[in-house]
Motif scaffolding. Structure first.
Motif, short mmCIF file in Angstrom:
data_model
loop_
_atom_site.label_atom_id
_atom_site.label_comp_id
_atom_site.label_asym_id
_atom_site.label_seq_id
_atom_site.Cartn_x
_atom_site.Cartn_y
_atom_site.Cartn_z
N PRO A 109 0.83 -1.21 0.00
CA PRO A 109 0.00 0.00 0.00
C PRO A 109 0.86 1.26 0.00
O PRO A 109 1.89 1.31 0.70
N MET A 124 2.48 4.70 0.93
CA MET A 124 2.64 5.42 2.19
C MET A 124 3.62 6.55 2.02
O MET A 124 4.41 6.58 1.06
N GLU A 140 7.13 0.04 6.84
CA GLU A 140 6.24 -0.81 6.04
C GLU A 140 7.03 -1.99 5.46
O GLU A 140 6.53 -3.13 5.42
N GLY A 177 -2.47 -4.26 4.53
CA GLY A 177 -3.33 -3.17 4.10
C GLY A 177 -4.77 -3.53 3.90
O GLY A 177 -5.61 -2.65 3.67
N ASP A 228 -6.78 -4.60 6.20
CA ASP A 228 -7.29 -3.84 7.35
C ASP A 228 -6.21 -2.82 7.69
O ASP A 228 -5.27 -3.11 8.41
N MET A 229 -6.36 -1.60 7.14
CA MET A 229 -5.29 -0.62 7.27
C MET A 229 -5.06 -0.22 8.72
O MET A 229 -3.92 0.04 9.13
N GLU A 230 -6.10 -0.18 9.52
CA GLU A 230 -5.93 0.16 10.93
C GLU A 230 -5.05 -0.88 11.62
O GLU A 230 -4.16 -0.54 12.41
N THR A 238 -2.85 -2.84 10.07
CA THR A 238 -1.51 -2.72 9.50
C THR A 238 -0.72 -1.61 10.18
O THR A 238 0.45 -1.79 10.56
#
Length: 356
Positions: free
Chosen positions: A249, A251, A259, A285, A287-289, A291
């Protein structure tokens, strides 16, 4: 509080000032606030002071060692424990990435360590843009130095070969599965095709494939030649290698090294094991929270490990500075952040980042 003219300098303070001599502005700032336990400018003034020198090994899954230096600025950049460390975020240096890689490699399950071999970040200069232009002369020279230094065992029987790289502001890892599947040899050793997976924090692999990948392929050829007579290797058949690109993802630049370490930990973790690298990478990513929380945990664990090594070490300067940092963090936790950040703090923060 600022120091008074008649305040004595203890031996640790004298040594810190000696180490800051190449940066007169930082030395002057440190001298004025050296007794403080409340002013975060102290941490910026001492940012160029080396806090830890490390040399990490891992018994089965690392070729050679991962080594480097950690400075106060690295600890500040990694920790983000103070208000202004969150507001003025720097990117951690490659040596910090190496430190994190070593922790993860040692954490990999022993049963999976036997089938994995990982190279140093940017091993032999695989990130250098002029390598192909000069017929890989620098790469060959670095390879010869590596072989002379560590006398590596044959890498090809390993099921998984990892080449981590930092190139053009992004982090990558090329994972090679079943390299012997693409090896022409006197007596075929392993069936099946070879898979070469490029995993990166960039949303394009074009530059990486044009610069770094040719260097990796050249390294593989050099290792083939190294073991040819002993193992009966002829050459790698690149037409038998399936290439896969995987994108992490997107960033901000400051988050990419963490990451990368998060991805590195995922593919080596007991949760997936390296055999399920595809599922491991694809999980990042979703579930980005989750991650981001896992990335924060990596920073926290690295900070704790570095703290423990400094406290258990013999460098009294590093111990003194780390305790000062903890005191400043405690003070801010109780009283809140200072009202404003000085220009001195911004300037020193920009100047004292050690070079790679």
């Amino acid at each position: 509080m600022s120091s008074e003219p008649d305040e004595e300098y203890d031996p640790v303070e004298v040594e810190i000032m000696r180490r800051l001599e190449p940066l007169p502005g930082c030395r002057y700032m440190y001298e004025g606030i050296r007794k403080t336990e409340t002013n975060p400018n102290f941490l910026y003034a001492t940012g160029s002071v080396k806090m830890l020198e490390f040399k990490k090994t891992s018994e089965f899954n690392l070729l050679g060692t991962l080594e480097g230096d950690i400075y106060m600025s690295d600890i500040r950049t990694l920790g983000r424990d103070l208000f202004y460390e969150e507001q003025i975020i720097y990117t951690i240096r490659d040596d910090m990435v190496r430190y994190g890689m070593a922790e993860i490699l040692n954490w990999q399950k022993s049963m999976n360590q036997y089938e994995t071999i990982c190279f140093d970040l940017n091993t032999c200069g695989i990130h250098l843009t002029n390598s192909t232009a000069n017929n890989f002369l620098h790469l060959i020279e670095n390879f010869n130095q590596l072989v002379s230094k560590i006398q590596p065992e044959d890498i090809f029987p390993k099921n998984y070969i990892l080449f981590p790289a930092h190139y053009d502001g992004h982090f990558y890892c090329t994972l090679i599965h079943n390299a012997l599947g693409a090896m022409k040899m006197e007596v075929p050793y392993r069936d099946g095709r070879c898979t070469m997976v490029h995993i990166g924090t960039n949303n394009s692999m074009n530059n990486y494939e044009n610069v770094v990948v040719p260097n990796i392929l050249k390294l593989l050829n050099l290792f083939t030649e190294l073991y040819a007579s002993e193992e009966g290797y002829d050459r790698l058949l690149f037409e038998k290698i399936d290439v896969v690109n995987k994108f992490l993802p997107p960033m901000q630049k400051a988050e990419r090294p963490i990451e990368f370490l998060h991805m590195f930990k995922k593919i080596l973790s007991p949760e997936f094991s390296i055999r399920n690298w595809n599922e491991a990478v694809d999980s990042i990513g979703v579930d980005m929270e989750k991650t981001l929380a896992e990335m924060a945990k990596i920073r926290e664990n690295m900070s704790l490990d570095i703290c423990a090594e400094i406290r258990e070490g013999t460098d009294e300067v590093a111990k003194h500075l780390y305790e000062k940092r903890l005191a400043i963090i405690r003070y801010e936790a109780i009283h809140g952040p200072p009202a404003g950040v000085s220009n001195e703090q911004k300037d020193s923060g920009n100047q004292e980042q050690p070079n790679e």
